[in-house]
Design an enzyme around this catalytic site. Structure first.
Site, PDB file in Angstrom:
ATOM      1  N   GLY A  10      43.107  41.318  74.328  1.00 61.85           N
ATOM      2  CA  GLY A  10      44.269  40.872  75.104  1.00 61.85           C
ATOM      3  C   GLY A  10      45.569  40.896  74.526  1.00 61.85           C
ATOM      4  N   ASN A  11      46.479  41.000  75.411  1.00 59.54           N
ATOM      5  CA  ASN A  11      47.806  41.187  74.811  1.00 59.54           C
ATOM      6  C   ASN A  11      48.115  40.070  73.802  1.00 59.54           C
ATOM      7  OD1 ASN A  11      49.062  43.360  76.494  1.00 59.54           O
ATOM      8  ND2 ASN A  11      48.557  41.938  77.893  1.00 59.54           N
ATOM      9  N   TYR A  77      42.319  53.621  89.661  1.00 59.88           N
ATOM     10  CA  TYR A  77      43.431  54.679  89.165  1.00 59.88           C
ATOM     11  C   TYR A  77      43.346  54.972  87.585  1.00 59.88           C
ATOM     12  CZ  TYR A  77      46.487  50.680  88.633  1.00 59.88           C
ATOM     13  OH  TYR A  77      46.984  49.586  88.366  1.00 59.88           O
ATOM     14  N   GLY A  81      44.368  48.671  84.069  1.00 62.28           N
ATOM     15  CA  GLY A  81      43.933  48.026  82.965  1.00 62.28           C
ATOM     16  C   GLY A  81      42.344  47.671  82.957  1.00 62.28           C
ATOM     17  N   ASP A  83      41.070  45.301  81.387  1.00 65.69           N
ATOM     18  CA  ASP A  83      40.550  43.658  81.588  1.00 65.69           C
ATOM     19  C   ASP A  83      40.762  43.304  83.174  1.00 65.69           C
ATOM     20  OD1 ASP A  83      43.384  44.618  81.698  1.00 65.69           O
ATOM     21  OD2 ASP A  83      44.138  42.673  81.060  1.00 65.69           O
ATOM     22  N   ARG A  84      41.451  44.029  84.086  1.00 66.11           N
ATOM     23  CA  ARG A  84      41.583  43.570  85.272  1.00 66.11           C
ATOM     24  C   ARG A  84      40.096  44.259  86.129  1.00 66.11           C
ATOM     25  NH1 ARG A  84      46.684  46.112  87.971  1.00 66.11           N
ATOM     26  NH2 ARG A  84      46.200  44.866  89.840  1.00 66.11           N
ATOM     27  N   ASP A 103      44.783  36.580  87.653  1.00 66.57           N
ATOM     28  CA  ASP A 103      44.651  36.352  86.100  1.00 66.57           C
ATOM     29  C   ASP A 103      45.927  35.888  85.695  1.00 66.57           C
ATOM     30  OD1 ASP A 103      44.360  36.345  83.534  1.00 66.57           O
ATOM     31  OD2 ASP A 103      43.143  38.104  83.310  1.00 66.57           O
ATOM     32  N   THR A 159      69.444  21.131  83.232  1.00 57.51           N
ATOM     33  CA  THR A 159      68.930  22.496  83.093  1.00 57.51           C
ATOM     34  C   THR A 159      67.612  22.728  82.990  1.00 57.51           C
ATOM     35  OG1 THR A 159      71.379  22.926  82.226  1.00 57.51           O
ATOM     36  CG2 THR A 159      69.367  24.628  81.753  1.00 57.51           C
TER      37      THR A 159
END
Length: 225
Positions: A10-11, A77, A81, A83-84, A103, A159
């Site tokens: 993963g990223n 396509y 990704g 992973d998807r 996800d 904030t």
């Protein structure tokens, strides 16, 4: 029983799945450039980080790199990704098609497939934690805020609360909008959520089915005869 491992790069982290024959035994998450505990026969690798793919191939030259061509979903396509695609394939094989996978990882993604195993489409936006981090990094005065366990007060008077309210409530509103659109088209379709922020999303949207193993269910489905 034959033991083997699959890896999703993963990223942010490496995700290791341990199998005995066709049964998932456990999942371990490690930092990049770190091998999971006890990993020996790494059979499958899927990756969204090319540099890490090269590193893993040097450690486990026998591992097979999974690409979109290996996923039996129609009409994917070329830039989709892996992973998807794996998560949708795993969700459909385990829970049935049609299915929608949300996800909650570094990126928050929506990925859908129709009842005839055709890629429907989806959407991508920055994940919850990434939104908190990027807001702090791109501004001079705003602090970095952690994802709160409970939904914060809508009309904050300070904030940090305002940041927490703005990000969490708009993300949940967006997720619910995608769910409503999905259910209008596929009223019987399953809706799954996975990823690091999956439990948080499932906590605040009870209709979601949380499953942390969807990608590994995809690996398992590719392995099964």
């Amino acid at each position: 029983m034959a033991q083997w491992w699959a890896l999703m790069i993963g990223n942010s982290r490496l995700h290791w799945g341990a199998f005995a024959d066709y049964t998932l035994q456990g999942i371990e998450h490690t930092d990049h450039d770190t091998v999971g505990t006890g990993v020996q026969q790494l059979q499958y690798v899927a990756s969204v980080v090319p540099r890490q793919t090269t590193w893993i191939e040097a450690q486990f030259p026998e591992a097979r790199v999974i690409t979109l061509r290996d996923i039996p979903l129609r009409h994917c396509y070329p830039q989709l990704g892996i992973d998807r695609a794996l998560a949708v394939w795993g969700a459909g094989q385990h829970y049935g098609f049609p299915c929608l996978v949300i996800d909650g990882g570094t990126a928050l993604t929506f990925s859908g497939a129709t009842g005839d195993r055709q890629w429907l489409g989806g959407a991508i936006l920055p994940g919850l934690k990434l939104q908190f981090k990027s807001l702090a990094q791109a501004t001079a005065a705003l602090p970095e805020v952690n994802l709160p366990e409970q939904l914060p007060q809508r009309w904050a008077r300070e904030t940090q609360g305002a940041i927490a309210s703005g990000i969490t409530r708009t993300v949940l509103a967006g997720v619910n909008d995608f769910i409503q659109a999905w259910q209008a088209e596929f009223p019987q379709g399953k809706i799954l959520v996975t990823g690091g922020d999956g439990p948080w999303l499932a906590q605040h949207i009870p209709r979601l089915i949380y499953d942390p193993a969807l990608i590994f269910r995809g690996f398992q489905a590719l392995k099964e005869p």
